[in-house]
Each structure stands twice: as C-alpha cells, then as structure tokens.
Design a protein around this motif. Sequence first.
Motif, short mmCIF file in Angstrom:
data_model
loop_
_atom_site.label_atom_id
_atom_site.label_comp_id
_atom_site.label_asym_id
_atom_site.label_seq_id
_atom_site.Cartn_x
_atom_site.Cartn_y
_atom_site.Cartn_z
N LEU A 160 0.82 -1.20 0.00
CA LEU A 160 0.00 0.00 0.00
C LEU A 160 0.86 1.26 0.00
O LEU A 160 0.53 2.24 -0.67
N ASN A 161 1.96 1.23 0.74
CA ASN A 161 2.84 2.40 0.78
C ASN A 161 3.43 2.72 -0.59
O ASN A 161 3.72 3.88 -0.89
N TRP A 189 -1.51 14.18 4.24
CA TRP A 189 -1.03 14.62 2.92
C TRP A 189 0.42 14.15 2.76
O TRP A 189 1.35 14.94 2.78
N PRO A 190 0.60 12.83 2.61
CA PRO A 190 1.95 12.23 2.71
C PRO A 190 2.89 12.60 1.56
O PRO A 190 4.09 12.33 1.65
N TRP A 191 2.36 13.19 0.49
CA TRP A 191 3.19 13.58 -0.66
C TRP A 191 3.72 15.01 -0.53
O TRP A 191 4.52 15.45 -1.33
N GLN A 192 3.26 15.74 0.47
CA GLN A 192 3.67 17.13 0.64
C GLN A 192 5.15 17.22 1.00
O GLN A 192 5.63 16.51 1.87
N GLU A 276 12.17 6.03 1.14
CA GLU A 276 11.51 4.80 1.58
C GLU A 276 10.11 5.18 2.04
O GLU A 276 9.95 5.93 3.01
N PHE A 277 9.08 4.70 1.34
CA PHE A 277 7.72 5.08 1.65
C PHE A 277 7.26 4.50 2.99
O PHE A 277 7.61 3.39 3.35
N THR A 278 6.46 5.30 3.70
CA THR A 278 5.89 4.89 4.98
C THR A 278 4.43 5.32 5.00
O THR A 278 3.92 5.87 4.02
N ASN A 279 3.74 5.12 6.13
CA ASN A 279 2.37 5.62 6.27
C ASN A 279 2.29 7.13 6.12
O ASN A 279 1.27 7.68 5.70
N ASP A 280 3.38 7.81 6.49
CA ASP A 280 3.39 9.28 6.50
C ASP A 280 4.05 9.90 5.28
O ASP A 280 3.97 11.12 5.08
N ILE A 281 4.76 9.10 4.48
CA ILE A 281 5.45 9.63 3.30
C ILE A 281 5.14 8.72 2.12
O ILE A 281 5.62 7.58 2.05
#
Length: 411
Positions: A160-161, A189-192, A276-281
């Motif tokens: 999902l991340n 807004w994890p892409w900000q 590295e993608f996370t729930n917040d990024i």
Amino acid sequence: MKLLEPWKLALIVLAVVLFLALVIGLLVYFLLFDEMYFYSGTFTVTNVQYNPSMEKKTSKEFKDLSTKVETLMTRTFQASILNKKYIKSHVVHLNPDARGVAVEVVLMFHFSSNDNREALWERVNSILRRRLQTNTGYLEIDPSTFKLAGMKMENGVNLLNNSCGLRISKLNSFTDRISGGMSAQDGEWPWQTSLQLSGIHRCGATLISDTWLVTAAHCFRGQKNPREWTASFGTVVRPPKMRRFIRNIIVHEKYSDNNADHDYDVAVVQLSAPIEFTNDIRMVCLPEAFYVFPHNTTCFVTGWGALSFDGPSINNLQQAEVKIIDTNICNREEVYNGLITPGMVCAGYLEGKVDACQGDSGGPLVTADRRGIWYLVGIVSWGDECAKRNKPGVYTRVTYYRDWIAAKTGI
C-alpha cells in the motif's frame, strides 16, 4: 476539616468518571482491534476484455474496473458479520486472462490478537465465495478462479505504501486556512514536501515517485544550483520526518524568470537518494494528459505558507478545501481579465477568505476519485495577494504539462 461544596464535589466526580470512561474505552479498543490483517484475493472477470492500458494504474480502464471490484468487496463485507472489522479493499493488479481479466485485490481488516487466524481466513473466504456464486452486480466472475491467501502485515503495508494516491484516512472535517485553513495531521497529505534554500523553507512540492518531485518553476528564480537546496517530508518543517539533498533541478525550457504572464510555471526535482515510503510519506498519483477535472470539483491545497498576505511562513502544515472555478468565470474582467491560459486552473472562492498564500508556491492542489485515490490537479503558482474577493488562487494545470513531466522523469 472543611468539606467541599456539593457542586465542586460533583465536578470532581464527573471528571473522574469521564477519565475512567476514556481509559476503559481506549483499553477496549486496543484489546479488540490491535492487529491489521491483510488478505490477497484473486479471480477472473469474464465480461470485461483485457486492455493493455490496464497496466497503468491511472488509466481510465484500470480505474473503472477497480472501482467496480472495490465497490463489490465493500458492499459484500458491509452486509456481513464482518462489517465492523472490514477496513477497505484495494485492487493492485489487473492481468490478462484467456477468459477476460485476472484481478488481484488486497483486503484489510481489524482483528483482535486473540482471534484464530485460520478461523478468520475461513470466514472471509466463505463470505466472498458465497457472494461470487450469487450476485456480483455488473461483473461476471468465474467462481472457480477465486483464491484467497493471507498476507504478512509488513508485505501488505509495503504494498500500500508503494501505491500512489493512498493516505491514512482522517475523521476530522476539512474546513477553513492555509489562508483560512487548519493544521494537518501526520499521514493526511503524505506527498507534501518542503523545498528549502540554505535550510530555510522556500516552496512546497509534491512527491510523484521515490526520487522525483514536481513544483513551480518560479521557486528557483536566480537559485537553480541543486547543492543549495534540500527537501524535507512530514507535517512540520522542523524537525522533519525525513530529509534529502537535491541532485537535479529541471525547469521548463519555456519558463522565464521575467515571465510576467506566469506560463510554463512547472519544474521537476530529482532527489539525491530514493525515499523509503511509509504511512506518512507516500507519492500522489499523476492524472493522464486527457483527464478533465470539472469545475466545482472539491480539492485541497496544502502548504507551510503565510496565513495572511505578507505574513511569515509557519512550521505546521496547513490545509484548505477549495473548488475548481470555470476558466470562463476566472477570465471575467472583474476577476483576472483574460490572464488565465490553458495551462492554468483557478481554484478557491470568488468571495475570497480561503486561498493559498506566499510560501505555498509549488505545493499540491489535489482531489480524490471515487476509489479514494488522490490525484495532483494543480501546482500553486500565482494570484493577486491572498484570499481576496474575485481573486482566487491560480495553479499550474498538471494535465496540460503531463507529457513534459513524463519526458523529464519517465513517470
């Protein structure tokens, strides 16, 4: 010893009761719903023919079929004994099949750590298999192709991340300030992204892959040396959740620092190392070039800019709800008098009050589709001050520059 007055005693008792109720409520929640379970379901849809465009998750064909599949999954579990434990479903792959389209969907549930995994799998499997053998609505599904497998939590989260446009759902209402907005929470807004010049926030940007950002060209006026820039992620500028140096800055070739008409206000930025993608990024989805976002579409603009014209930038990310305004209206004499070109989109309100402001430049204007997937509509570009009557925000239209972005980044 002096006794407390009855009304003071009643207040103390009430406070204690409320505190205990909160503690008990939290304990019950975490005891009952302390684990997220992931399942992978696969089956073949026989009344839809596979199209190569389904390989691209932002294509109309992928979105249309995925919406139908996810709606079927949601309705199935909402009408079942697992309705309160079901979280959501997400189609991750559509593959060619001799009989139609092979679908892979991830299902998410909240269960207690005390639950029996095998029994839960049996229940999820039974509910889905029963539905696929009866009423599947617009979809014709071959029940014999259905398979359900458990997934490790870390594999499900990682999957999902790495999907664009997904974010942590929030229950709070989106009402008012960037200029006229409210503070954002982690994961909303994890892409900000914050673009910083010599360590000071200069502009917003949007994460579109693990190595690329998209932003406004005017952010780099006189400052195009990538070694002087950094990018940070998270809802606060200081301290950030993550930071990256900048490897490369590519400004649109037709943009000029003396460009009074604001055309070609787009740039892409390459990070020094992958995120590295996370729930917040996470990354946002880019719309296809042909896609049209109708006027009056609800969007959200986010950034660390000033809360009022000529005010200072702030440390906590702000968000505001705005509406896309028809270009013909935005080009009226009393609004922008013909200055809005095809590469721009207006968003906000003619009465003012809610708008992007200085320091928000380059940041995202986004909207969600029916699946809850978020797409980048615009890039904060220009406007007449902030939140003035008849002067809504003007954004670089992403679909207009979609091919240029693809040519520079491969995305």
